[in-house]
Motif scaffolding. Structure first.
Motif, PDB file in Angstrom:
ATOM      1  N   UNK A 167      25.148 -23.498 -19.611  1.00  0.00           N
ATOM      2  CA  UNK A 167      24.818 -22.112 -19.319  1.00  0.00           C
ATOM      3  C   UNK A 167      25.070 -21.264 -20.559  1.00  0.00           C
ATOM      4  N   UNK A 168      24.433 -20.120 -20.691  1.00  0.00           N
ATOM      5  CA  UNK A 168      24.719 -19.246 -21.838  1.00  0.00           C
ATOM      6  C   UNK A 168      26.123 -18.660 -21.746  1.00  0.00           C
ATOM      7  N   UNK A 169      26.790 -18.545 -22.893  1.00  0.00           N
ATOM      8  CA  UNK A 169      28.122 -17.945 -22.933  1.00  0.00           C
ATOM      9  C   UNK A 169      27.992 -16.427 -23.006  1.00  0.00           C
ATOM     10  N   UNK A 170      29.102 -15.755 -23.320  1.00  0.00           N
ATOM     11  CA  UNK A 170      29.093 -14.291 -23.345  1.00  0.00           C
ATOM     12  C   UNK A 170      28.146 -13.739 -24.397  1.00  0.00           C
ATOM     13  N   UNK A 171      27.893 -14.500 -25.462  1.00  0.00           N
ATOM     14  CA  UNK A 171      27.004 -14.059 -26.532  1.00  0.00           C
ATOM     15  C   UNK A 171      25.560 -14.517 -26.318  1.00  0.00           C
ATOM     16  N   UNK A 172      25.306 -15.208 -25.204  1.00  0.00           N
ATOM     17  CA  UNK A 172      23.953 -15.645 -24.914  1.00  0.00           C
ATOM     18  C   UNK A 172      23.586 -17.006 -25.452  1.00  0.00           C
ATOM     19  N   UNK A 173      24.536 -17.694 -26.086  1.00  0.00           N
ATOM     20  CA  UNK A 173      24.272 -19.026 -26.627  1.00  0.00           C
ATOM     21  C   UNK A 173      24.553 -20.082 -25.561  1.00  0.00           C
ATOM     22  N   UNK A 174      23.674 -21.078 -25.407  1.00  0.00           N
ATOM     23  CA  UNK A 174      23.879 -22.108 -24.366  1.00  0.00           C
ATOM     24  C   UNK A 174      24.979 -23.096 -24.759  1.00  0.00           C
ATOM     25  N   UNK A 175      26.233 -22.680 -24.567  1.00  0.00           N
ATOM     26  CA  UNK A 175      27.379 -23.496 -24.960  1.00  0.00           C
ATOM     27  C   UNK A 175      28.391 -23.666 -23.829  1.00  0.00           C
TER      28      UNK A 175
END
Length: 406
Positions: A118-126
């Motif tokens: 899922x995307x993290x707080x910054x929008x990266x799928x990590x």
């Protein structure tokens, strides 16, 4: 690592936000290409509609309605799942050119590794956590921190109180052991989620250890609360109202407590086999979970009825306050899970597990705090104990006037 050789549901995952990711790594890519292997992704609601719909769909038609499809023809592939209005469950199916054949025979398996992000707080799928698990890692960190700070403040004085013995010695020991088990469960869950946040696998042993600690703690608290209440109730039934109330460990009260404890232990273990996910408070979809919730409701009602009988005939205001507070702690301990499981039904599916898990843990912590305050209160219990050694609940008079034991 998963193996698949035919049509099967591989995994389900609660995606959220934009730019969620499905990563697939294939070891024997030649076999995958030969079998025209594909991954079909369905939203849970759409899949259920296909399964329960009036119109019959053929195997090929059903899989053609997938929201997303990935052809497995490279060693490593990524598929972006985007434009998700709200978190929801997605099913991932493996399908190949032999899947819908009637005379299907197994061939060589395809070995693959799958990572869902899922995307993290910054929008990266990590982020390895599904929408239903997000936030639990931070919650268990704060819970462990709260246990640590509380231990630093109160551990020494509590240990000194337990060392002094007295009428509450055994109760405080059992309550403290149950609290330590709850803290151990929280710490093990934190370690499991910490590991899971890095690799998406976690530490299964720590997850199982957390569940074991919680089960033992639940059993201890059940036996403690049930034994106390049954002892008081049966003791009151045997005595005339003119005689002081004391706690009796009779064969009847002990037998009832043992039967209920064994029943709950069986249901708790059965529940773990029904749902292998590592979380202590399961939803009420399985039979074991439903029976366990029913048992807790029955326990809360029976203990409340027994304590109500005691409270209505008790003349001492001080002891009546003691029983009322004890009843509140019992009801909170036993009814928090059934009530939260019922309330969670009105929320979306991805929110339910978090509501039940966090809510039950906090409610049971509050219940333990109430019991500690009750049994350590100098203005309530110890004032009653100073009146007469035989007027104490939890006290059994022995041949020596100044000696008490549980």
């Amino acid at each position: 690592m998963s193996l698949c050789s035919c049509k099967q549901l591989i995994v389900f995952f609660k995606y959220q936000g934009d730019h969620a990711l499905l990563c697939v790594r294939i070891k024997n890519i030649a076999v995958a290409v030969t079998k025209a292997a594909r991954l079909h992704l369905f939203q849970a609601q759409e899949w259920q509609k296909l399964q329960n719909g009036i119109q019959d769909h053929s195997c090929t038609e059903m899989f053609s309605k997938a929201q997303l499809t990935m052809t497995v023809n490279l060693t490593e592939q990524n598929l972006t799942v985007s434009q998700i209005p709200y978190p929801e469950t997605w099913y991932v199916f493996y399908v190949d050119k032999f899947t819908c054949e009637e005379n299907y025979s197994e061939s060589e398996d395809i070995q693959f590794e799958m990572v869902l992000l899922n995307p993290d707080a910054e929008g990266n799928p990590l982020d390895h956590f599904s929408a239903g698990e997000s936030g639990l890692h931070e919650f268990f960190f704060l819970l462990v921190l709260a246990y640590f700070v509380t231990a630093c403040i109160y551990a020494q004085s509590l240990w000194q109180t337990i060392k002094k013995s007295g009428p509450m010695h055994t109760v405080l020991k059992v309550l403290t052991i149950a609290l330590l088990l709850q803290a151990g469960s929280a710490f093990a869950n934190y370690l499991h989620f910490s590991s899971y946040s890095k690799d998406g696998i976690g530490a299964p042993f720590m997850g199982s250890l957390a569940e074991l600690c919680d089960i033992v703690s639940q059993i201890q608290m059940l036996y403690l609360l049930l034994s106390l209440c049954m002892g008081w109730t049966i003791g009151r039934m045997k005595k005339s109202h003119g005689r002081p109330l004391q706690w009796d460990s009779t064969p009847t009260s002990t037998g009832i407590a043992v039967v209920v404890v064994v029943t709950q232990s069986f249901l708790l273990i059965w529940e773990q086999f029904e749902d292998t996910n590592h979380h202590s408070y399961h939803s009420h979809h399985g039979l074991a979970s439903g029976l366990l919730i029913g048992l807790r409701v029955c326990l809360a009602l029976s203990l409340a009825a027994g304590l109500y009988q005691i409270i209505t005939v008790e003349r001492s205001t001080l002891k009546r306050e003691f029983y009322i507070t004890f009843a509140k702690a019992c009801i909170l301990w036993f009814l928090c899970h059934p009530c939260l499981a019922t309330i969670a039904v009105i929320f979306r599916e991805y929110q339910r597990e978090k509501i039940i898990t966090i809510g039950v843990i906090l409610c049971q912590c509050i219940s333990m705090v109430i019991l500690y305050r009750l049994f350590l209160s100098h203005s309530l219990y110890w004032e009653v104990s100073s009146l007469s050694s035989v007027t104490l609940p939890l006290t059994v008079s022995s041949g020596h006037k100044n000696r008490h034991h549980f």
